[in-house]
Scaffold this motif. Structure first.
Motif, mmCIF file in Angstrom:
data_model
loop_
_atom_site.group_PDB
_atom_site.id
_atom_site.type_symbol
_atom_site.label_atom_id
_atom_site.label_comp_id
_atom_site.label_asym_id
_atom_site.label_seq_id
_atom_site.Cartn_x
_atom_site.Cartn_y
_atom_site.Cartn_z
ATOM 1 N N ALA A 164 0.828 -1.203 0.000
ATOM 2 C CA ALA A 164 0.000 0.000 0.000
ATOM 3 C C ALA A 164 0.865 1.257 0.000
ATOM 4 C CB ALA A 164 -0.938 -0.018 1.207
ATOM 5 N N GLU A 165 1.927 1.226 0.777
ATOM 6 C CA GLU A 165 2.801 2.394 0.856
ATOM 7 C C GLU A 165 3.529 2.636 -0.464
ATOM 8 O OE1 GLU A 165 4.301 5.781 2.308
ATOM 9 O OE2 GLU A 165 2.802 4.486 3.272
ATOM 10 N N SER A 166 3.838 1.565 -1.192
ATOM 11 C CA SER A 166 4.551 1.740 -2.459
ATOM 12 C C SER A 166 3.687 2.485 -3.472
ATOM 13 C CB SER A 166 4.962 0.372 -3.014
ATOM 14 O OG SER A 166 3.814 -0.409 -3.330
ATOM 15 N N PHE A 167 2.380 2.237 -3.475
ATOM 16 C CA PHE A 167 1.509 2.960 -4.406
ATOM 17 C C PHE A 167 1.302 4.403 -3.957
ATOM 18 C CE2 PHE A 167 0.245 -1.382 -5.643
ATOM 19 C CZ PHE A 167 0.369 -1.249 -7.015
ATOM 20 N N ARG A 168 1.278 4.637 -2.662
ATOM 21 C CA ARG A 168 1.189 6.018 -2.194
ATOM 22 C C ARG A 168 2.475 6.778 -2.540
ATOM 23 N NH1 ARG A 168 -2.017 3.690 2.094
ATOM 24 N NH2 ARG A 168 -0.157 3.259 3.338
ATOM 25 N N GLN A 169 3.597 6.102 -2.446
ATOM 26 C CA GLN A 169 4.858 6.728 -2.835
ATOM 27 C C GLN A 169 4.880 7.010 -4.334
ATOM 28 O OE1 GLN A 169 8.406 4.355 -2.873
ATOM 29 N NE2 GLN A 169 9.624 5.980 -1.947
ATOM 30 N N LEU A 170 4.328 6.076 -5.124
ATOM 31 C CA LEU A 170 4.216 6.292 -6.564
ATOM 32 C C LEU A 170 3.375 7.525 -6.849
ATOM 33 C CD1 LEU A 170 4.389 5.546 -9.553
ATOM 34 C CD2 LEU A 170 2.545 3.886 -9.157
ATOM 35 N N ARG A 171 2.278 7.656 -6.125
ATOM 36 C CA ARG A 171 1.415 8.825 -6.304
ATOM 37 C C ARG A 171 2.163 10.118 -5.997
ATOM 38 N NH1 ARG A 171 -2.730 9.044 -1.723
ATOM 39 N NH2 ARG A 171 -0.838 9.749 -0.672
ATOM 40 N N THR A 172 2.910 10.126 -4.902
ATOM 41 C CA THR A 172 3.641 11.334 -4.519
ATOM 42 C C THR A 172 4.738 11.661 -5.517
ATOM 43 O OG1 THR A 172 3.205 10.841 -2.192
ATOM 44 C CG2 THR A 172 4.963 12.418 -2.671
ATOM 45 N N ASN A 173 5.504 10.660 -5.923
ATOM 46 C CA ASN A 173 6.587 10.893 -6.882
ATOM 47 C C ASN A 173 6.050 11.347 -8.230
ATOM 48 O OD1 ASN A 173 8.434 10.131 -4.968
ATOM 49 N ND2 ASN A 173 8.678 8.038 -5.732
ATOM 50 N N LEU A 174 4.885 10.837 -8.622
ATOM 51 C CA LEU A 174 4.277 11.257 -9.879
ATOM 52 C C LEU A 174 3.897 12.730 -9.826
ATOM 53 C CD1 LEU A 174 3.287 10.415 -12.668
ATOM 54 C CD2 LEU A 174 1.107 9.769 -11.624
ATOM 55 N N GLN A 175 3.467 13.180 -8.672
ATOM 56 C CA GLN A 175 3.115 14.588 -8.517
ATOM 57 C C GLN A 175 4.346 15.478 -8.651
ATOM 58 O OE1 GLN A 175 1.287 14.247 -4.712
ATOM 59 N NE2 GLN A 175 -0.561 13.288 -5.524
ATOM 60 N N PHE A 176 5.486 15.023 -8.118
ATOM 61 C CA PHE A 176 6.718 15.792 -8.265
ATOM 62 C C PHE A 176 7.230 15.738 -9.704
ATOM 63 C CE2 PHE A 176 7.019 15.227 -3.625
ATOM 64 C CZ PHE A 176 7.257 16.543 -3.261
ATOM 65 N N ALA A 177 7.054 14.602 -10.382
ATOM 66 C CA ALA A 177 7.470 14.496 -11.781
ATOM 67 C C ALA A 177 6.650 15.415 -12.664
ATOM 68 C CB ALA A 177 7.349 13.051 -12.259
ATOM 69 N N ASN A 178 5.406 15.664 -12.242
ATOM 70 C CA ASN A 178 4.503 16.535 -13.000
ATOM 71 C C ASN A 178 4.380 17.883 -12.300
ATOM 72 O OD1 ASN A 178 2.566 17.238 -14.980
ATOM 73 N ND2 ASN A 178 0.935 16.779 -13.517
ATOM 74 N N VAL A 179 5.555 18.452 -11.963
ATOM 75 C CA VAL A 179 5.544 19.668 -11.171
ATOM 76 C C VAL A 179 4.931 20.840 -11.937
ATOM 77 C CG1 VAL A 179 7.857 20.372 -11.916
ATOM 78 C CG2 VAL A 179 6.990 21.108 -9.680
ATOM 79 N N THR A 180 4.981 20.806 -13.280
ATOM 80 C CA THR A 180 4.389 21.895 -14.053
ATOM 81 C C THR A 180 2.874 21.793 -14.124
ATOM 82 O OG1 THR A 180 4.671 20.646 -16.096
ATOM 83 C CG2 THR A 180 6.478 22.108 -15.460
ATOM 84 N N GLY A 181 2.321 20.606 -13.849
ATOM 85 C CA GLY A 181 0.873 20.441 -13.809
ATOM 86 C C GLY A 181 0.213 20.270 -15.152
ATOM 87 N N HIS A 182 1.003 20.063 -16.225
ATOM 88 C CA HIS A 182 0.397 19.933 -17.555
ATOM 89 C C HIS A 182 -0.174 18.534 -17.790
ATOM 90 C CE1 HIS A 182 1.786 23.863 -18.555
ATOM 91 N NE2 HIS A 182 3.064 23.544 -18.461
ATOM 92 N N ALA A 183 0.383 17.545 -17.115
ATOM 93 C CA ALA A 183 -0.071 16.164 -17.340
ATOM 94 C C ALA A 183 -1.221 15.842 -16.406
ATOM 95 C CB ALA A 183 1.082 15.184 -17.144
#
Length: 495
Positions: free
Chosen positions: A242-261
């Motif tokens: 469960a924590e690995s998917f929450r970490q994926l969610r958080t890292n994806l938000q940082f990868a999409n820091v510009t908010g276009h995706a």
């Protein structure tokens, strides 16, 4: 490769190295057991000049003795010496055969000769050594005797008689075990390096880095229970999965820091890498963060999302694309969070054309206006072109890589396919990683006493208000039981 890479290879093949090393150790022990014991008996002789003259004459005699000792050592293995010893002991061997078991040596600047004899019997070895020494004394006396008559100027005498050894000189079990261990360890390491060179499968982050510098958004460890319980909600709230998917969610938000995706397409190189479960659980994790999420099953060849979530797929994405129903009527709510699912619908004969059409682009744009985040489960990249075509309509792509499922060449092809269509690769997700070992993906996290999770930002920097879609939710149950009856006249063929 640097030292860390070698250590990773050896750790990855640790079982192989241990097995080959134990095999070498066993081979050394077996050789020691099967080898017939051999005993070595030694005797030592002193070479002297028979002279009672002055000190100068004695020094000259000593120099003469040292010069002659090397000749006497070589004489030991000649038939002149060995044949009399054979006759004296009644041995049934030839001088040439006995010579292989007799060794004569001398130390530099000395007049001492050591004769060593090997035999399967300790008593026989001692007797043979003594007989050879006595035969050498007689042979030297004969060879050095002046032709004009008189006694030999050289005298050999035994100073250390041969005795029967109490323990065999060979095999040396300790040495054989050490050699077997070293040989086995060397062979095991060599096989590991060769295997690593020939095996191009993706096993961990180090293998991915050889192909691409794409951000690693997360790693999901292999869980044998995930086959029966694939959903995030079926695991404990603070479990590693469960924590690995929450970490994926958080890292994806940082990868999409510009908010276009705002819309994210999840795909893989080949089937069986876990893209559908990753897309589904990513959507659930985003919804648990308090955002409105729409999960679209765009795998129009082998749809799986409806099976994981227990929803009806007879009417869904394909229904909306052919205009048979409004998308608001096709969205199915799921769970207690703000998650809506658009299942695949009937399987069409032309998936690539549908996914690459303007209708699909317009559908995604309309959903982006209604939801904070769109997660799309797409087919694998290599078998079909569906995902590559669809990637042009979304804000970003997440590539799922199944550990030990694909090769580096397959990953290169997938990345090239995305690059060819100009897709925005947000990062990769390593799935089915081992729990332990050099390829394990470790992480740490913090939680408060209540076990509440970090409430991350949306994939979009400008989140919308409540989605303008028709909802029918039952908050008293974890999974929604809403089903949608497909229209009686559906233009696509039934699956």
């Amino acid at each position: 490769m640097d030292l860390r890479e070698y250590l990773r290879i050896f750790r990855r093949n640790s079982l192989l190295i241990v097995a080959v090393t134990l095999a070498g150790l066993l081979a050394g022990g077996t050789y020691s057991i099967l080898t017939k014991p051999t005993y070595t008996a030694e005797t030592q002789l002193f070479v002297a000049i028979q002279s009672s003259g002055s000190v100068q004459e004695l020094q000259q005699g000593n120099t003469f003795s040292q010069a002659r000792v090397q000749s006497y050592v070589k004489t030991v293995s000649s038939p002149v010496v060995l044949q009399p010893a054979i006759d004296a002991l009644g041995l049934a061997v030839t001088p040439q055969e006995l010579a292989t078991r007799v060794k004569a040596t001398t130390d530099a600047n000395t007049v001492l000769i050591t004769i060593a004899v090997e035999d399967g019997s300790s008593v026989q070895a001692a007797a043979t050594a003594q007989a050879v020494a006595e035969s050498l004394i007689k042979a030297v006396d004969t060879l050095e005797k002046p032709k004009t008559g008189g006694t030999s100027p050289v005298s050999l005498s035994v100073i250390t008689p041969a005795t029967a050894p109490t323990s065999p000189s060979a095999p040396n079990t300790k040495i054989n075990l050490i050699l077997g261990l070293l040989v086995g360890l060397t062979v095991g390491a060599a096989i590991s390096l060769l295997r690593s060179t020939l095996d191009t499968r993706i096993r961990g982050e180090a293998d991915v880095r050889r192909v691409s510098d794409a951000p690693l958004l997360g790693g999901i460890s292999f869980d044998p229970l995930a086959t029966r319980n694939p959903l995030l909600t079926q695991a404990a709230a603070q479990s590693p999965r469960a924590e690995s998917f929450r970490q994926l969610r958080t890292n994806l938000q940082f990868a999409n820091v510009t908010g276009h995706a705002k819309s994210v397409l999840v795909s893989s190189s080949l089937p069986g890498e876990g893209k559908s479960t990753t897309a589904t659980n990513l959507a659930i994790a985003l919804a648990q963060a308090g955002k409105s999420v729409c999960l679209i099953d765009a795998d129009l060849r082998r749809p799986m999302v409806h099976e994981y979530l227990g929803l009806d797929r007879n009417a869904g994405l394909t229904t909306a694309l052919v205009g048979a129903a409004d998308v608001n009527d096709l969205l199915q709510p799921w769970g207690e969070d703000n998650l809506h699912v658009l299942t695949s619908g009937q399987i069409p004969p032309n998936p690539s054309e549908l996914l690459g059409s303007d209708d699909m682009r317009n559908l995604i744009e309309s959903l982006e206006e209604a939801f904070d985040s769109i997660v799309i489960d797409a087919p694998p990249l290599l078998p079909v072109t569906d995902a590559a075509v669809l990637s042009r309509h979304v804000g970003g792509v997440v590539l799922v890589i199944g550990s030990q499922k694909i090769s580096q060449q397959d990953l290169e092809k997938s990345l090239s396919a995305l690059d060819l269509v100009g897709a925005n690769l947000l990062g990769v997700v390593l799935n089915r990683l081992p729990v332990k070992g050099p390829d394990a993906y470790s992480y740490s996290y913090y939680s408060n006493d209540q076990g509440s999770d970090y409430q991350g930002e949306s994939l979009s920097s400008n989140p919308s208000d409540t989605p303008k879609v028709r909802r029918s939710r039952d908050n008293s149950r974890e999974e929604a039981t809403h089903t949608y009856r497909s229209p009686s006249k559906f233009p696509l063929g039934h699956n």
